[in-house]
Design a protein around this motif. Sequence first.
Motif: not given
Length: 133
Positions: A21, A23, A32, A53, A101
Amino acid sequence: MLKMIDKVAWIHVQDKKILSTLSRGKQTYYLPGGKREPGEPDEACLTREIEEELNVQITPGSLQYMGTFEAPAHGHAENVLVKMTCYSAAYTGTLAPSSEIECYRWLTHADKHLCSAVDQIIFDYLLSISLIE
């Protein structure tokens, strides 16, 4: 004196690629997961973080321990380490990035340079056991 950041991460592999992921406002990919709240068990932390998330629910009781890894914490002072306790787990729902995210991507070992130091160690481990390409 060293400071340790305690995190729990989800290792989700599909087609020899690992889910990672990005951010919002960041340029580095992370597995994650996230920081544990005081006294919070691994399963509760991972379940909470993954829902926050990626908007999916970890299936209770499905966690499989994958290892614990340590490295300098990305974006922190030199004396700060991150300890990442990693699990694979089943989930229900459809993966969708939350408001925190920006996006998620399926990465291979060749993409590890896009990730934090601890994630790079995890990528090396996953390659060594033939889980990712």
